[in-house]
Structure formats: structure tokens, C-alpha cells
Design an enzyme around this catalytic site. Structure first.
Site, PDB file in Angstrom:
ATOM      1  N   GLY A 115      -0.508  -9.025  -8.464  1.00 25.72           N
ATOM      2  CA  GLY A 115      -0.165  -7.730  -7.878  1.00 25.72           C
ATOM      3  C   GLY A 115      -0.147  -6.619  -8.911  1.00 25.72           C
ATOM      4  N   GLU A 172       2.037  -7.151  -0.513  1.00 29.17           N
ATOM      5  CA  GLU A 172       2.831  -8.179   0.163  1.00 29.17           C
ATOM      6  C   GLU A 172       2.974  -9.343  -0.797  1.00 29.17           C
ATOM      7  OE1 GLU A 172       4.407  -7.773   2.815  1.00 29.17           O
ATOM      8  OE2 GLU A 172       3.475  -5.946   3.552  1.00 29.17           O
ATOM      9  N   CYS A 231       5.382 -17.248   1.893  1.00 30.92           N
ATOM     10  CA  CYS A 231       6.110 -16.218   1.150  1.00 30.92           C
ATOM     11  C   CYS A 231       7.506 -15.964   1.710  1.00 30.92           C
ATOM     12  CB  CYS A 231       5.312 -14.919   1.134  1.00 30.92           C
ATOM     13  SG  CYS A 231       4.867 -14.317   2.779  1.00 30.92           S
TER      14      CYS A 231
END
Length: 492
Positions: free
Chosen positions: A207, A224, A259
Site C-alpha cells: 500500500g 483497503e 482482512c
């Protein structure tokens, strides 16, 4: 010579190829085709048809990549995709309609509205654990908002990635919606390009790389990510129901490779033995005594993740804490549901997202201590609590910062399209699902309308004390202040 022939057969995807693809998408977007209501509806209907026609192929691909049970593949991937499509088709006319906005005395006479316009060309980088849902769900939002889209599926689920590329080419507008398969080099080439928005689903390490690439072009991002999702278990509960819901959210969601999967449990020292016994009983009911052989549990995605999870179990601070499970089959990439009791907070397993079938239990003197434990770490993508105590529920909602919170269940907020799904802090930024998906890929453009009547000299030079008083009164929105400015004298 043989090497030269092999090299010629390899399709190279570098920066030039990435640039060409983006240019093709931009030409399609600039033509206006993706903005039309009819185009959006046609693509969404094609996604629905694609899901119906290819259910068997999708289930087979997910079994190849993860040994995912058919029920999980059908309901948690295809079922949720179809629901997202149906919601978008039902609500799209309302979503694209300009939203009326109030104006003030300062701009009287005028009217205003908020117009949702597409960002343009979108890059979506999806994850391997739910390779269809986490690819197609954001694509639905991007299409509904009128964008052109490029999807980069995860190379760690190769059968799913290949099938996605095949199905998108077969069912969707290939001028405006494209798929690029590949690994790090292909993703890097794509990230070098200028996009109008990027959405990434995955871990925080990658990320940060995506955000750094986006920053070069000032491209907005949706992240996300994940984190350590806590579960607080109070004592005044229906223990069997709580444990079943906990198991469904942990091992029933891709064997913990999700997640929003529960990452660790917080409960009191007195209640922990009852909780462990209940977990053991229900796990054996669900998955049998030899859980490495259960067809209702996914396998670990690959040998690297298997080794990572094994390392967590072999940590000297943890290895003696296993009270249930712990069996592993390296050849089949299988790890049985594993419960660890009285795990230390400074152990390796408590300092990274587990993303697997291991479940540590931390014991506390009292349940209120759980707030300090949760809030001392990074903000999770989800947080769960099982309790009948009204004040404890309220405190949990108000005191715990997380992407989402569920009371007396786990993971089900993912299926509620009327609430946003997304992270906070290191668990992510931005949100989607339902209308939030449409909003995520739309720029909210402010539009104010005026006619040529009602032009006031107050705003124009030369400035005077009277003009100042009147403008202050108008901006304050008080009729009394306006009257005072009008009749309070003209001395400056």
C-alpha cells in the site's frame, strides 16, 4: 538459438505497453461512451450474466488457488458480486441524478446542485484471498460511476486471475474495461502511469508503494488494507451462538485468510477456559476430528504464507501456548484451526496481522482492560464484541476506532450495502459498497446557477463602511443584522 525462440514467445509488458493501454482507455473515456446511462446498465447486466454463466468455472478456479469450499465461493464471492450488481442497477438512476443543494442570502437569487461526474480512468489492484469479489465489486462501482477501468488481479491466485481476464474480454466492453495479468514488474509498469484514481486491496507494505507512485501524479487513492481485528468476549452471553459466529468469521472465511477475519480474542482469565472448551466442541462439530482433511476449510495460498504462519507458531514465546490444533501438512499447504491461550502481547504473533487459521486468546483481569489493549495498537479494519451489557456496547462503539464494528457477530457488515466498508489509519482510507462504491469513483462537482437579474452593487468597489456592514450581515445570515445595517445609519 533455443533461448532466442523462447524469449520471442514471451509477451513483454513494460512501461510502453502500460502507457499504450492507458491511452486506449483514455480515448474510450474521452469519447463519452462510459458516461451514458445505457452503457453503464449494459455492463452491469453483463457482469450479472457473466456470474450466472461461469459459476462452475469460478468455483473450480477458487478450488485450484485456495481449495475454497463451493459454498464460500458461491455465496461469499459470486453471491455478493451479484447483490452489488443488482443494487447498482436498481439505484443507478437515483445515484446519477444531481442532488439539490441549499443556497444562502449571500448568493441570492441563486440555486445549486451537486453533480456526480466520473473521475476518468481508474486502476484497480485486487487481492488473492477473495480474487473475484475483491476484483469485481470495485469494478461495479467504477462502472456505475461512468469510468473506464483497468483491473490488475493478484498473481498469487493464478487460476482466478486467468479466468477474470478471459471473462472480462468475453462479456464486457474491452475498449473501456481491461485486465492486465502479471506480477511485480507489470504492476510497477502500471503504477508509473497517470491514473485518475487508484484502488488497492492488500497489505500495508505494498500500500505504501502504491501511495508513493500515486503521489507522483497527485492521484487520489482508496486503500483497503487490514490489521489485527480484535474480538472482545464478555461473560454474559449465549456462548454457543457466540462461538459459532466467531468460527464462521474466522475459519469459515477462507480459513482466516480475510482482512476482516478475527485476529485475536480478549476475554477475562475466569471466562477463558469456558470459551476454549466451547471453541473446541464447535470446531469438531463443524470440521471433524481430523481437520487437516476437512473439505470445508481452505488451504493456505502458497508455501511462503505457509512458512510465515509456521514461524508464528514456532516462536518460543508462543509454541507452548497451543491448546488446540497446531497440526500442519506442508505438502498440502494445510494448517488446522489453532487456538493459543495466554499469548504474550510482545510475541511475534501479536505484532503482525495473522491472516491464517491461528487464533490467540489474551486474558485480562476484567473486560474493561480490553480497551487499552485495542487502542494501544494500530486501528483495525474491523472490531467485534460479544456482550449483552448495554453500557459496554456503547463504550465499545464510542471508544474503539476501527473501519467497522459488529456487535454480537463477526464479518457480517461486509454484506450490508447501506453502510460503508473501509479502513481508518493504517487499515486503509476511503470506503465502498453500495452507493459508497458509486461515490468512491465519482467527483462531487459543485454547480451554482444565477441569472443576470438581482445584481447587487455591494460586492463591487469602491468599498464603503455601509457595504462592509451589509456584506457582513448577509454572510452572517441574520435578518436582524441586515435590518441594522440598512437602517443603522450610513456613516462609515
Amino acid at each position: 538459438m533455443a533461448t532466442t525462440i523462447e524469449e520471442k514467445e514471451v509477451t513483454v509488458f513494460g512501461e510502453e505497453e502500460a502507457k499504450q493501454l492507458v491511452n486506449e482507455l483514455r480515448v474510450a473515456y474521452d469519447s463519452g461512451r462510459t458516461r451514458s446511462y445505457s452503457w453503464r446498465v449494459a455492463q452491469l447486466k453483463n457482469i450479472l450474466r457473466m456470474c450466472d454463466d461461469s459459476e462452475k468455472e469460478v468455483v473450480e478456479a477458487l478450488h485450484k488457488d485456495l481449495a475454497k469450499p463451493e459454498l464460500e465461493s458461491t455465496l461469499y464471492e459470486l453471491g455478493m458480486i451479484k447483490n452489488a450488481c443488482k443494487v447498482a442497477l436498481k439505484e443507478l438512476k437515483n445515484w446519477i441524478r444531481p442532488e439539490k443543494a441549499k443556497t444562502s442570502l449571500t448568493t441570492f437569487p441563486s440555486s445549486a446542485e451537486i453533480v456526480s461526474e466520473p473521475f476518468g480512468v481508474i486502476l484497480i489492484i485486487s487481492a488473492w484471498n477473495y480474487p473475484f469479489l475483491l476484483s469485481i465489486d470495485p469494478v461495479i462501482g467504477a462502472i456505475a460511476a461512468g469510468n473506464a477501468v483497468l483491473l490488475k488481479p493478484s498473481e498469487l491466485a493464478p487460476a482466478s486471475s486467468s479466468l477474470l481476464a478471459k471473462l472480462f474480454a468475453q462479456y464486457l466492453d474491452t475498449c473501456s474495461i481491461k485486465v492486465v495479468e502479471g506480477a511485480v514488474s507489470e504492476t510497477s509498469a502500471l503504477l508509473e502511469q497517470k491514473w485518475d484514481k487508484i484502488m488497492y486491496t492488500g497489505n500495508g507494505r505494498v500500500g505504501r508503494i502504491v501511495m508513493a507512485a500515486a503521489a507522483k501524479h497527485l492521484t487520489p487513492v482508496i486503500m483497503e488494507l487490514g490489521g489485527k481485528c480484535p474480538v472482545v468476549v464478555d461473560s454474559d452471553i449465549n456462548l454457543q451462538v457466540a462461538v459459532r459466529r466467531l468460527i464462521a468469521g474466522k475459519w469459515g472465511c477462507n480459513n482466516g485468510q480475510a482482512c476482516i477475519s478475527p485476529d485475536y480474542i480478549l476475554t477475562t482469565k475466569d471466562y477463558a477456559p469456558k470459551l476454549v472448551d466451547a471453541l473446541k466442541t464447535e470446531l469438531e462439530k463443524f470440521y471433524g476430528k481430523n481437520q487437516l482433511e476437512s473439505k470445508d476449510l481452505s488451504r493456505i495460498v502458497n508455501s511462503n504464507h505457509f512458512a510465515r504462519l509456521s514461524k508464528l507458531l514456532e516462536d518460543e514465546k508462543v509454541s507452548g501456548k497451543i491448546v488446540y490444533g497446531g497440526e500442519r501438512d506442508k505438502d498440502k499447504l494445510r494448517i488446522a484451526p489453532t487456538i493459543l491461550l495466554d499469548v504474550l502481547r510482545d510475541s511475534l504473533i501479536m505484532n503482525e496481522e495473522i491472516f491464517g487459521p491461528l487464533l490467540p486468546i489474551l486474558t485480562l483481569n476484567n473486560i474493561d482492560e480490553s480497551f487499552n489493549v485495542i487502542n494501544s495498537g494500530t486501528k483495525p479494519l474491523a472490531a467485534y464484541i460479544f456482550t449483552n451489557n448495554k453500557k459496554l456496547k456503547e463504550k465499545f462503539v464510542m471508544s474503539v476506532s476501527a473501519g467497522g464494528i459488529v456487535i454480537n457477530d463477526t464479518t457480517i457488515h461486509m454484506a450490508v450495502h447501506t453502510v460503508p466498508f473501509g479502513g481508518v489509519g493504517e487499515s486503509g482510507m476511503g470506503s465502498y459498497h453500495g452507493k459508497f462504491s458509486f461515490d468512491a469513483f465519482s467527483h462531487k462537482k459543485a454547480v451554482v446557477y444565477r441569472s443576470f437579474t438581482g445584481d447587487a452593487a455591494l460586492r463591487y468597489p469602491p468599498y464603503t463602511g455601509f457595504k462592509l456592514r451589509m456584506m457582513k450581515a448577509l454572510m452572517g445570515g441574520s435578518f436582524l443584522a441586515i435590518l441594522r445595517a440598512l437602517f443603522g445609519g450610513s456613516k462609515s
